[in-house]
Scaffold this motif. Structure first.
Motif, PDB file in Angstrom:
ATOM      1  N   ARG A 162       3.080  -1.951  -3.836  1.00 46.92           N
ATOM      2  CA  ARG A 162       2.041  -0.913  -3.893  1.00 46.92           C
ATOM      3  C   ARG A 162       1.055  -1.052  -2.731  1.00 46.92           C
ATOM      4  NH1 ARG A 162       0.210  -2.274  -8.314  1.00 46.92           N
ATOM      5  NH2 ARG A 162      -1.650  -3.423  -7.750  1.00 46.92           N
ATOM      6  N   VAL A 163       0.529  -2.248  -2.541  1.00 49.33           N
ATOM      7  CA  VAL A 163      -0.458  -2.480  -1.484  1.00 49.33           C
ATOM      8  C   VAL A 163       0.146  -2.203  -0.111  1.00 49.33           C
ATOM      9  CG1 VAL A 163      -1.847  -4.242  -0.322  1.00 49.33           C
ATOM     10  CG2 VAL A 163      -1.826  -4.127  -2.813  1.00 49.33           C
ATOM     11  N   GLY A 164       1.367  -2.681   0.104  1.00 49.33           N
ATOM     12  CA  GLY A 164       2.006  -2.510   1.399  1.00 49.33           C
ATOM     13  C   GLY A 164       2.183  -1.062   1.781  1.00 49.33           C
ATOM     14  N   ASN A 165       2.606  -0.245   0.807  1.00 52.86           N
ATOM     15  CA  ASN A 165       2.839   1.167   1.084  1.00 52.86           C
ATOM     16  C   ASN A 165       1.553   1.980   1.092  1.00 52.86           C
ATOM     17  OD1 ASN A 165       5.831   1.905   1.312  1.00 52.86           O
ATOM     18  ND2 ASN A 165       5.821   0.470  -0.397  1.00 52.86           N
ATOM     19  N   ARG A 166       0.581   1.578   0.302  1.00 55.08           N
ATOM     20  CA  ARG A 166      -0.676   2.315   0.231  1.00 55.08           C
ATOM     21  C   ARG A 166      -1.533   2.087   1.481  1.00 55.08           C
ATOM     22  NH1 ARG A 166      -4.088   1.115  -5.098  1.00 55.08           N
ATOM     23  NH2 ARG A 166      -2.896   2.802  -6.063  1.00 55.08           N
ATOM     24  N   THR A 167      -1.546   0.868   1.968  1.00 54.49           N
ATOM     25  CA  THR A 167      -2.444   0.500   3.064  1.00 54.49           C
ATOM     26  C   THR A 167      -1.822   0.625   4.442  1.00 54.49           C
ATOM     27  OG1 THR A 167      -1.750  -1.820   3.015  1.00 54.49           O
ATOM     28  CG2 THR A 167      -3.608  -1.181   1.580  1.00 54.49           C
ATOM     29  N   GLY A 168      -0.490   0.485   4.517  1.00 60.20           N
ATOM     30  CA  GLY A 168       0.185   0.438   5.806  1.00 60.20           C
ATOM     31  C   GLY A 168       0.390  -0.976   6.311  1.00 60.20           C
ATOM     32  N   ILE A 169       0.054  -1.978   5.493  1.00 56.37           N
ATOM     33  CA  ILE A 169       0.250  -3.369   5.904  1.00 56.37           C
ATOM     34  C   ILE A 169       1.737  -3.691   6.027  1.00 56.37           C
ATOM     35  CG2 ILE A 169      -0.039  -5.782   5.210  1.00 56.37           C
ATOM     36  CD1 ILE A 169      -2.678  -4.974   3.894  1.00 56.37           C
ATOM     37  N   CYS A 170       2.521  -3.259   5.037  1.00 55.05           N
ATOM     38  CA  CYS A 170       3.955  -3.560   5.050  1.00 55.05           C
ATOM     39  C   CYS A 170       4.709  -2.480   4.276  1.00 55.05           C
ATOM     40  CB  CYS A 170       4.242  -4.946   4.477  1.00 55.05           C
ATOM     41  SG  CYS A 170       3.393  -5.302   2.902  1.00 55.05           S
ATOM     42  N   PRO A 171       4.720  -1.261   4.791  1.00 53.15           N
ATOM     43  CA  PRO A 171       5.396  -0.174   4.084  1.00 53.15           C
ATOM     44  C   PRO A 171       6.909  -0.353   4.080  1.00 53.15           C
ATOM     45  CG  PRO A 171       4.691   0.550   6.251  1.00 53.15           C
ATOM     46  CD  PRO A 171       4.116  -0.811   6.055  1.00 53.15           C
ATOM     47  N   GLY A 172       7.533   0.110   2.991  1.00 51.81           N
ATOM     48  CA  GLY A 172       8.982   0.037   2.889  1.00 51.81           C
ATOM     49  C   GLY A 172       9.462   0.857   1.711  1.00 51.81           C
ATOM     50  N   LYS A 173      10.673   1.373   1.801  1.00 57.14           N
ATOM     51  CA  LYS A 173      11.198   2.246   0.739  1.00 57.14           C
ATOM     52  C   LYS A 173      11.589   1.459  -0.508  1.00 57.14           C
ATOM     53  CE  LYS A 173      16.055   2.322   2.269  1.00 57.14           C
ATOM     54  NZ  LYS A 173      15.944   1.166   3.174  1.00 57.14           N
ATOM     55  N   ASP A 174      11.785   0.140  -0.376  1.00 58.13           N
ATOM     56  CA  ASP A 174      12.085  -0.727  -1.518  1.00 58.13           C
ATOM     57  C   ASP A 174      11.525  -2.112  -1.216  1.00 58.13           C
ATOM     58  OD1 ASP A 174      13.964  -2.010   0.202  1.00 58.13           O
ATOM     59  OD2 ASP A 174      15.531  -0.613  -0.419  1.00 58.13           O
ATOM     60  N   VAL A 175      11.677  -3.031  -2.181  1.00 62.50           N
ATOM     61  CA  VAL A 175      11.053  -4.350  -2.016  1.00 62.50           C
ATOM     62  C   VAL A 175      11.657  -5.139  -0.855  1.00 62.50           C
ATOM     63  CG1 VAL A 175      10.259  -4.526  -4.396  1.00 62.50           C
ATOM     64  CG2 VAL A 175      12.551  -5.351  -3.811  1.00 62.50           C
ATOM     65  N   ILE A 176      12.948  -4.952  -0.594  1.00 60.17           N
ATOM     66  CA  ILE A 176      13.573  -5.658   0.527  1.00 60.17           C
ATOM     67  C   ILE A 176      13.000  -5.155   1.847  1.00 60.17           C
ATOM     68  CG2 ILE A 176      15.728  -6.136   1.732  1.00 60.17           C
ATOM     69  CD1 ILE A 176      15.485  -7.559  -0.948  1.00 60.17           C
ATOM     70  N   ALA A 177      12.817  -3.850   1.964  1.00 61.14           N
ATOM     71  CA  ALA A 177      12.236  -3.287   3.184  1.00 61.14           C
ATOM     72  C   ALA A 177      10.790  -3.750   3.369  1.00 61.14           C
ATOM     73  CB  ALA A 177      12.303  -1.761   3.143  1.00 61.14           C
ATOM     74  N   THR A 178      10.059  -3.853   2.264  1.00 61.24           N
ATOM     75  CA  THR A 178       8.677  -4.341   2.338  1.00 61.24           C
ATOM     76  C   THR A 178       8.653  -5.809   2.755  1.00 61.24           C
ATOM     77  OG1 THR A 178       7.890  -2.739   0.708  1.00 61.24           O
ATOM     78  CG2 THR A 178       6.577  -4.733   0.986  1.00 61.24           C
TER      79      THR A 178
END
Length: 214
Positions: A147-163
């Motif tokens: 959630r944080v990664g995709n919301r903030t742009g710190i570590c966006p990814g389409k799934d947990v592996i991508a994050t």
């Protein structure tokens, strides 16, 4: 999904996290690698606080795979009955304990593949153990980090592996060891799911989230 933050922004994000919490720690209580594996396996769909409450007495009498096997499945159930899915988790703990005794001389292996071969141990659990016990910069991506990664742009990814890969590829190496702990804590206490506490956020000015709360 927010746009990936650039290098300089990521350095600033993690510098602030580090200044606020220089040595973040996982909240699951454990005494050795085996009890860490068990605690993390038990924590699926359960709170760390709930797991800790159940394992404090358990780990006093069963802190090795040999002792866990001696305790037996029903004995284990009596300790973890308050944890969700306790029956299935008890079966997995007994199975992984037997595998550790028979295949690894009672020691917890320190490769991701070997850890993931244990019943009830997925990639996230393996990464937690590699990071917390062997201090390898593995990134254990849970719902908070996703959630944080995709919301903030710190570590966006389409799934947990991508994050997970986004953290490994983009976060400066000197912050990798504690990155997932900082992100979990941020997601658990500040960047919460329903009403993120944006006014109290350390990285509000760097965050890409367009729907910041007032």
């Amino acid at each position: 999904m927010a746009k990936q933050l650039d290098y300089h922004s990521l350095r600033e994000v993690f510098t602030r996290f580090q200044d606020a919490e220089p040595e973040p720690r996982g909240e699951l209580e454990h005494v050795n690698a085996f009890t860490l594996v068990v605690a993390v396996a038990l924590s699926a769909q359960a709170t760390d606080a709930g797991v800790n409450k159940a394992t404090r007495s358990l780990f006093k009498i069963a802190d090795t795979p040999e002792k866990m096997l001696a305790l037996g499945e029903e004995g284990l159930v009596e300790h973890i009955r308050t944890i969700g899915l306790y029956r299935n988790k008890a079966k997995n703990v007994m199975k992984l304990s037997r595998i550790l005794v028979e295949d690894y001389d009672g020691e917890v292996p320190n490769s991701r593949a070997a850890l993931q071969s244990l019943p009830g141990v997925g990639r996230k659990t393996a990464n937690v153990v590699l990071n917390m016990w062997w201090h390898y910069p593995a990134q254990a991506v849970d719902t908070h980090i996703f959630r944080v990664g995709n919301r903030t742009g710190i570590c966006p990814g389409k799934d947990v592996i991508a994050t997970e890969r986004a953290i490994e590829d983009n976060v400066p190496v000197d912050f990798q060891q504690h990155a997932h702990h900082w992100l979990i804590l941020h997601g658990r206490y500040t960047c919460v799911a329903r009403k993120p506490k944006c006014p109290a956020c350390l990285i509000r000015d760097l965050c890409q989230f367009e729907e910041k709360t007032l």
